[in-house]
Design an enzyme around this catalytic site. Structure first.
Site, PDB file in Angstrom:
ATOM      1  CG  ASP A 170      34.088  39.039  39.403  1.00  0.00           C
ATOM      2  OD1 ASP A 170      33.720  39.173  38.242  1.00  0.00           O
ATOM      3  OD2 ASP A 170      34.788  39.821  40.205  1.00  0.00           O
ATOM      4  CE  LYS A 192      30.394  45.021  36.569  1.00  0.00           C
ATOM      5  NZ  LYS A 192      30.329  46.248  37.463  1.00  0.00           N
ATOM      6  CG  HIS A 193      35.646  41.912  36.750  1.00  0.00           C
ATOM      7  ND1 HIS A 193      35.160  42.132  38.124  1.00  0.00           N
ATOM      8  CD2 HIS A 193      35.914  43.219  36.287  1.00  0.00           C
ATOM      9  CE1 HIS A 193      34.845  43.384  38.411  1.00  0.00           C
ATOM     10  NE2 HIS A 193      35.249  43.987  37.074  1.00  0.00           N
ATOM     11  CG  LEU A 194      36.767  38.421  30.837  1.00  0.00           C
ATOM     12  CD1 LEU A 194      37.252  38.730  29.475  1.00  0.00           C
ATOM     13  CD2 LEU A 194      35.291  37.792  30.636  1.00  0.00           C
TER      14      LEU A 194
END
Length: 392
Positions: A303, A305-307
């Site tokens: 998303d 901000k995340h991996l």
């Protein structure tokens, strides 16, 4: 000099085998934000937590409260250590014999954001539960930490044009708080700390999309992260000299992400610009089941901000076993078996290095143990400035 350094890193793992005080860590404590959250957010929030619903967890078949399509970095490190995945501390029915995960989405170092836990609150929760583990278990455990992203993202949003002095003052506040909390954990027996430094925050899809220029990383958030990373490394070097038995691992996550954003295909990804899930020009916001990609493994970011699980796997491998240009002065595999009294092994290294030195050369004066420590410290202090290319 280069030859002796290479010999040092070859000898180091072998020397470990000769010490009776060596023990393999079988416990992992995790502190941090959404990158490390294994499900705590869903137990603390009164509102819908997106990570508890699809498409989060799509690759593993179910949403577990992790902010990814599957496993996160602490999951892989636990696997490499040979222990089960570490449960979120707020899951009261969980089994915590191998540690606990205190990380939670939206966590910060400073302030008091709602429906999350600051680093201080996470450490307090650890202190309240520390008697679940013996003194020896706590001293041998690995303490894994990643936090600060939201501090700097919020700061950059609220202070678009800070002076250099203002930027440094804010970083100093964050680092001072981290130092205090490390010392609390140390006071409860913690000795082995593994830090993942901050990503280039201006390269996150959510940040680029919000700026309106999706082709370039936003300068201020990445600059703040870089300042933080340098100060954090300086802090760890300082604590290793100040606190008896304090040992650490420092992973250059900043360079790893920067490299993968710039040269995605080199690292097996199709894109490092857009997220797999979301809306907007690079899917930087509002991830839902209606707007998720078909192949998350082709993306670095799941998303805004995340991996993705694939990116987390690569990070996990680097933290576990990469060379000193990526993580140091020990990777986690080495940190796991370091004797608690590091002076024992340093004495052994000094003896081994002395045996290797040419007899009639000034090199002896360059490689006594204090100067070796100083050179290693300097090596790591400047490492954050380099964009290292590293293939798993």
């Amino acid at each position: 000099m280069a030859i002796l350094k290479s010999h040092f890193f070859l000898l180091f793992p072998l020397l470990l085998l000769h010490f009776h005080t060596v023990s393999f860590a079988q416990t992992l404590f995790v502190f941090g934000d959404g990158l490390y959250d294994a499900g705590n957010k869903q137990f603390l929030s009164q509102n819908r937590v997106d990570a508890s619903f699809p498409p989060y967890g799509v690759t593993v078949g179910q949403a577990t409260g992790r902010w990814s399509d599957g496993s996160i970095v602490p999951d892989y490190l636990a696997k490499f250590m040979g222990i089960p995945k570490i449960s979120p501390i707020l899951l009261t029915t969980a089994e915590f014999s191998h540690g606990a995960n205190f990380a939670i989405a939206d966590a910060t170092v400073l302030g008091s954001p709602p429906e999350t836990m600051t680093l201080s609150q996470q450490v307090k929760k650890f202190s309240e539960n520390k008697n679940k583990w013996t003194n020896q278990t706590r001293s041998e455990a690995i303490y894994l930490i990643y936090i600060g992203s939201d501090d700097y993202l919020n700061y950059a949003k609220n202070n678009p044009s800070p002076s250099d002095n203002q930027k440094q003052a804010f970083v100093d506040q964050v680092i001072t708080t981290i130092k205090a909390e490390i010392k609390v954990v140390y006071g409860s027996g913690g000795r082995k700390f593994a830090f993942q430094n901050l990503a280039p925050l201006g390269c996150l899809p959510a940040v680029k999309q919000a700026s309106g220029n999706v082709q370039e990383c936003v300068k201020l958030p990445s600059e703040m992260a870089s300042l933080h990373n340098k100060k954090l490394l300086q802090l760890l070097v300082e604590l290793s000299r100040e606190l008896n038995g304090f040992q650490y691992s420092f992973y250059d996550f900043f360079s790893s992400i920067q490299n993968r954003v710039i040269k995605s295909k080199t690292y097996t990804f199709e894109t490092g610009n857009a997220a797999c899930c979301g809306t907007g020009s690079i899917n930087g916001s509002d991830c839902s089941a209606k707007n998720v990609c078909a192949k998350p493994e082709e993306y670095i970011f799941f998303d805004g901000k995340h991996l993705t699980q694939e990116a987390n796997l690569q990070v996990g491998h680097l933290m576990w076993g990469a060379d000193p240009e990526v993580i140091g002065p020990n990777n986690i595999r080495e940190l796991m078996v370091l004797p608690l009294d590091i002076t024992v092994i340093l004495a052994g290294i000094q003896e081994a290095m002395a045996a290797m030195r040419p007899r009639q050369s000034n090199i002896e004066s360059l490689y006594d143990i204090k100067k070796m420590e100083s050179e290693m410290d300097n090596h790591w202090l400047y490492q954050v400035d380099k964009a290292i290319s590293f293939m798993i």
